[in-house]
Structures are given as C-alpha cells and as structure tokens.
Design a protein around this motif. Structure first.
Motif, PDB file in Angstrom:
ATOM      1  N   UNK A  17     -42.093 -56.183 -35.922  1.00  0.00           N
ATOM      2  CA  UNK A  17     -43.092 -55.172 -36.264  1.00  0.00           C
ATOM      3  C   UNK A  17     -44.339 -55.316 -35.402  1.00  0.00           C
ATOM      4  N   UNK A  18     -44.792 -56.557 -35.215  1.00  0.00           N
ATOM      5  CA  UNK A  18     -45.994 -56.800 -34.409  1.00  0.00           C
ATOM      6  C   UNK A  18     -45.748 -56.418 -32.951  1.00  0.00           C
ATOM      7  N   UNK A  19     -44.584 -56.835 -32.429  1.00  0.00           N
ATOM      8  CA  UNK A  19     -44.249 -56.543 -31.034  1.00  0.00           C
ATOM      9  C   UNK A  19     -44.149 -55.044 -30.791  1.00  0.00           C
ATOM     10  N   UNK A  20     -43.497 -54.336 -31.702  1.00  0.00           N
ATOM     11  CA  UNK A  20     -43.347 -52.884 -31.557  1.00  0.00           C
ATOM     12  C   UNK A  20     -44.703 -52.189 -31.545  1.00  0.00           C
ATOM     13  N   UNK A  21     -45.590 -52.599 -32.440  1.00  0.00           N
ATOM     14  CA  UNK A  21     -46.920 -51.984 -32.507  1.00  0.00           C
ATOM     15  C   UNK A  21     -47.702 -52.241 -31.220  1.00  0.00           C
ATOM     16  N   UNK A  22     -47.712 -53.512 -30.768  1.00  0.00           N
ATOM     17  CA  UNK A  22     -48.461 -53.860 -29.556  1.00  0.00           C
ATOM     18  C   UNK A  22     -47.879 -53.171 -28.327  1.00  0.00           C
ATOM     19  N   UNK A  23     -46.558 -53.043 -28.297  1.00  0.00           N
ATOM     20  CA  UNK A  23     -45.886 -52.425 -27.151  1.00  0.00           C
ATOM     21  C   UNK A  23     -46.269 -50.952 -27.026  1.00  0.00           C
ATOM     22  N   UNK A  24     -46.197 -50.215 -28.129  1.00  0.00           N
ATOM     23  CA  UNK A  24     -46.537 -48.793 -28.077  1.00  0.00           C
ATOM     24  C   UNK A  24     -48.030 -48.589 -27.808  1.00  0.00           C
ATOM     25  N   UNK A  25     -48.853 -49.499 -28.290  1.00  0.00           N
ATOM     26  CA  UNK A  25     -50.287 -49.429 -28.007  1.00  0.00           C
ATOM     27  C   UNK A  25     -50.537 -49.668 -26.520  1.00  0.00           C
ATOM     28  N   UNK A  26     -49.807 -50.628 -25.924  1.00  0.00           N
ATOM     29  CA  UNK A  26     -49.990 -50.965 -24.507  1.00  0.00           C
ATOM     30  C   UNK A  26     -49.536 -49.831 -23.597  1.00  0.00           C
ATOM     31  N   UNK A  27     -48.371 -49.221 -23.890  1.00  0.00           N
ATOM     32  CA  UNK A  27     -47.894 -48.143 -23.006  1.00  0.00           C
ATOM     33  C   UNK A  27     -48.760 -46.895 -23.149  1.00  0.00           C
ATOM     34  N   UNK A  28     -49.371 -46.723 -24.328  1.00  0.00           N
ATOM     35  CA  UNK A  28     -50.276 -45.597 -24.510  1.00  0.00           C
ATOM     36  C   UNK A  28     -51.532 -45.779 -23.667  1.00  0.00           C
ATOM     37  N   UNK A  29     -52.089 -46.986 -23.680  1.00  0.00           N
ATOM     38  CA  UNK A  29     -53.289 -47.266 -22.887  1.00  0.00           C
ATOM     39  C   UNK A  29     -52.994 -47.184 -21.387  1.00  0.00           C
ATOM     40  N   UNK A  30     -51.772 -47.575 -21.017  1.00  0.00           N
ATOM     41  CA  UNK A  30     -51.409 -47.567 -19.601  1.00  0.00           C
ATOM     42  C   UNK A  30     -51.027 -46.174 -19.118  1.00  0.00           C
ATOM     43  N   UNK A  31     -50.910 -45.221 -20.044  1.00  0.00           N
ATOM     44  CA  UNK A  31     -50.550 -43.867 -19.666  1.00  0.00           C
ATOM     45  C   UNK A  31     -49.096 -43.724 -19.270  1.00  0.00           C
ATOM     46  N   UNK A  32     -48.243 -44.633 -19.783  1.00  0.00           N
ATOM     47  CA  UNK A  32     -46.820 -44.576 -19.456  1.00  0.00           C
ATOM     48  C   UNK A  32     -46.041 -44.061 -20.665  1.00  0.00           C
ATOM     49  N   UNK A  33     -44.808 -43.578 -20.391  1.00  0.00           N
ATOM     50  CA  UNK A  33     -43.983 -43.042 -21.464  1.00  0.00           C
ATOM     51  C   UNK A  33     -42.550 -43.552 -21.329  1.00  0.00           C
ATOM     52  N   UNK A  34     -41.829 -43.494 -22.434  1.00  0.00           N
ATOM     53  CA  UNK A  34     -40.392 -43.776 -22.457  1.00  0.00           C
ATOM     54  C   UNK A  34     -40.036 -45.170 -21.957  1.00  0.00           C
ATOM     55  N   UNK A  35     -40.919 -46.129 -22.126  1.00  0.00           N
ATOM     56  CA  UNK A  35     -40.608 -47.499 -21.734  1.00  0.00           C
ATOM     57  C   UNK A  35     -39.919 -48.211 -22.892  1.00  0.00           C
TER      58      UNK A  35
END
Length: 447
Positions: free
Chosen positions: A323-341
């Motif tokens: 749960x923690x990893x999933x939350x941090x991962x989606x937060x990181x790709x959002x900040x990086x402006x990336x999608x579908x990672x």
C-alpha cells in the motif's frame, strides 16, 4: 410555514430519517428511546427492536440525552466520546405547550476527524482567496495521509483520535525515517488547536549555543536586540520538538518550567510571560539511555512520556509495504509528469526483500529516483540503488566458516546503514546499538 400545510406522507418522513447522513435518536420524558434510525443501530451494534423502549443511557455510551430532558437546555455541536472516538452531536429538548415531553438527538459529524478536516479545508481555501495570505511551503499531513492498515498502525491511529482533543504532551519514539512528523501533524490537525500554528524545531540541526535563543527568544541588552522565540510564535498552537534528545541540559530546565508553570523567560530577560502551547516531542533513541549517561533530565522525561507512541520501522510492518509503495509510486510519477509506468515483478521482489534501514524516507527516495532514471514504462531492478538491488549471498560451508559469514553480513549491514543515515549517532540508534558497541564494530571492520 405551518406544519399542517406540509402534508408529507409518512413514508417520506421515514425515508428522510433512515437515509439522511446523520444518526437520529428520540427519547420520551422518561429518557426512554421511542425512535432510533437503522444506521445508528448498526454503529452501536444493536438491533432496533432491542433498543426501543430502553433507557437511552443503557444503549448509547456516555449519552447526555437524559440531562437535556431534565434541564431543557439544548446542546449544539457537543463533543461525544463513543466507541473509541469523538463525535459532534446536537441534543434538542422537545416541548409541547411549554412542557418538556422528550428530546431529539443527532450526530452531525461522526468523528472529530471529519469536522477538523472540513474546518481545515475551509481555512486553506480562505487563505488562498486572501491576497495577503502566504501559502505554506511545508506539507500538511492528516491522519488519512498515513498509509497502512496493519494492526499496529490502526492501533496508533485509534490512540491519536482519542488523545488529539487533549492538551497532554506526546512523545513519538521511532527510528529515523519512520514518519514521526506525519504523526505529529496528524495530532495537531485533529486537536482544537488546528487553526493555530504548528511549529517544528529540529533540536539536532540547530547549534547548542543558539538553540536556547531560537526557542525562548532574546531580551534587549547592550550586545543584542530583542527577538521572539519559537515558543512565543506558537502561542496557542503546537510546538513539535524533533530529536528532543539533542536538547542541551540548561534548555531542558527551561522547558520543564514551561510545562509546569506555562511561563517562558527569554535570554537576557528577567521577565516571564504566560504562554499556552501543546508539546509534541520525537526521539529516535530511547531517552532512558540518555538519562543513564546524564544527558537527559529524568523529571523532564516523566513530564513528556505519559503518552508515548512507538512508530514501528518499515521492516516490522511489511504487510503495509504494498500500500505504501503504490501510493508513493503514483505520487512520484505524477510529480515527474509521467504516465503508465509500472514496476517489473522482479523489481517489486527486490524492493520487498530489502531490509530498509532508512525506513519510509529511504523507500520514498528510492522510488522517486527510480521513476526519474527510467526512460520507458517499466522500472527494472537496474534503476535501483546498489545497496537495494545487490543479490543475497548464501552461506557455503566449503568457502567460509559460520563466524566468517556472520561477520560478513554484519559488516554489510553496518556499511549500508552508514550510507542512509546522516550521522553515526543516528546509525547506532537505527541498529539498536549503544554508542560504544557501535564504534567498536566500526573499528573492527575499518568502516
């Protein structure tokens, strides 16, 4: 409008009472329940037919409905502690021809977290509208921002909901990187001080000779100008002392006086001022160890440790890891402006098998770095730092003795911990070693 002109069918009134967001209860002049809606019964874990006709204080914990019937005084947005949490309730007397014939009660907010969350949202919106208001640069964390559903985390959250409305000091104990500041902010924003300042002071980051002035302020003298300290600025709010174990002994004396008397005395000043603060402290090592070596006052420890929350390291709550990893991962790709990672399965296995000496903070940094270091849509193990992705070496009796293998593992753990900790004192605390034992091992392995 006259009630006889409304002419609402009975089934409409019943539907309103049963499906409204609020919980309802009605009692007669004897304080016996004459109506309670089904949602309230489900929360109380009682059948409606068993509640009907019973004295209200036998059905609802800590109720004050009977007091309203007796006094005729209404209670608006009154705090009601029930089943381990605080709620906000309205209680209104029912009068016919001037005579009290019962009372009506409703739960407006089903816990204080809902109320404070709404209140905080309104305040932030108003601040953005106000052209003179400066937006805060720091993240504001609420209880819902703390991810994890393990029993340990659920228990800590339940405790926070119980203690937040009080003014009691709180001690947060946990390794570096476990997120103690998030828990401190959660307590503040659930308290009645949520609209007042929350100021953090990192006791280890400020030089000892400056820390007293930083906290208590400075009076005017021949060599100095007058200035307010953090305690003056936080008056009415919450003071968060991070790494309180680094607080110099003379400053500990002044802090104890503040807690006992509610008074603060600035440096170079003999005038005391009354202040009203709530204190939250954190430490990454047991304060009892500092007491034994004379670095922390025993009387101050007893004053701040009545409510102690131990924040577990990540390795002790691996059921929360996904749960923690999933939350941090989606937060990181959002900040990086990336999608579908996505993470490759092998990458997730590597992350899950690592022991995370730097805890949540290290995990967050690793995920953020992996997102930026990956050009494609899939993150493979080669995007991870060396200490995370290196393979486990299994013991082979033919190549080395058991003692040699254990020493190799110990040296590896010491080396990795030093890489993620800011100083050796913090590394010793993370590994649960005394300072002397830790330095002996560093000397042994020439680290």
């Amino acid at each position: 409008m006259k009630l006889e002109k409304i002419n609402l069918p009975e089934y409409v009134l019943a539907q309103i009472l049963e499906t409204a967001f609020q919980w309802f209860v009605v009692v007669d002049k004897e304080s016996n329940i004459t109506y309670i809606n089904e949602d309230y019964c489900k929360f109380l874990e009682i059948k409606r037919e068993d509640a009907m006709g019973k004295p209200v204080n036998e059905v609802i914990e800590n109720t004050r409905m009977h007091e309203v019937v007796q006094s005729g005084e209404e209670h608006i947005a009154s705090a009601h502690y029930i089943k381990g949490t605080y709620m906000l309730a309205n209680r209104i007397p029912i009068k016919v021809n001037g005579e009290i014939v019962g009372a009506f009660g409703s739960v407006v907010f089903r816990d204080l977290h809902d109320w404070h969350h709404l209140s905080s949202h309104v305040k932030q919106t108003l601040e953005k509208i106000n052209v003179h208001a400066m937006p805060t640069e720091e993240n504001q964390y609420r209880l819902g921002d703390i991810k994890g559903s393990s029993q340990t985390i659920r228990s800590i959250k339940e405790t926070i909901q119980m203690i937040a409305p009080s003014d009691l000091p709180v001690l947060l104990q946990g390794e570096s990187g476990t997120g103690k500041e998030m828990f401190a902010q959660s307590i503040h924003y659930l308290s009645d001080r949520s609209d007042k300042p929350l100021i953090k002071v990192n006791c280890a980051a400020i030089p000892a000779d400056l820390l007293e002035v930083e906290l208590f302020g400075q009076g005017r003298s021949a060599t100095s100008t007058e200035r307010q300290g953090r305690i003056h600025l936080v008056n009415g709010g919450t003071l968060f002392l991070d790494d309180i174990g680094s607080l110099p002994l003379p400053v500990q004396v002044k802090l104890l006086r503040l807690l006992n008397d509610g008074e603060v005395e600035s440096v170079h000043s003999h005038k005391t001022e009354k202040v009203n603060i709530r204190l939250i402290c954190s430490t990454n090592q047991p304060l009892t160890e500092l007491i034994e070596v004379g670095q922390f006052r025993k009387d101050l420890y007893y004053r701040i440790q009545a409510i102690t929350l131990r924040i577990p390291p990540l390795r002790e709550r691996m059921e929360d890891f996904s749960e923690i990893t999933s939350f941090m991962f989606h937060e990181a790709i959002s900040k990086a402006g990336k999608r579908n990672m996505v993470f490759a399965e092998e990458t997730l296995r590597v992350l899950h098998s690592y022991h995370w000496p730097g805890n949540i903070r290290e995990l967050q940094n690793v995920i953020q770095a992996a997102v930026y270091l990956t050009n494609g849509e899939t993150i493979y193990p080669d995007a991870l730092p060396p200490q995370v992705k290196q393979q486990i070496h299994y013991y082979s009796p033919s190549s080395r003795t058991l003692a040699e293998s254990l020493e190799e593992v110990e040296k590896k753990i010491l080396s990795e911990t030093l890489q993620v900790c800011t100083n050796k004192r913090e590394a010793a605390a993370v590994l649960g070693l005394s300072k002397s034992t830790f330095y002996e091992k560093l000397k042994k392995y020439e680290l």
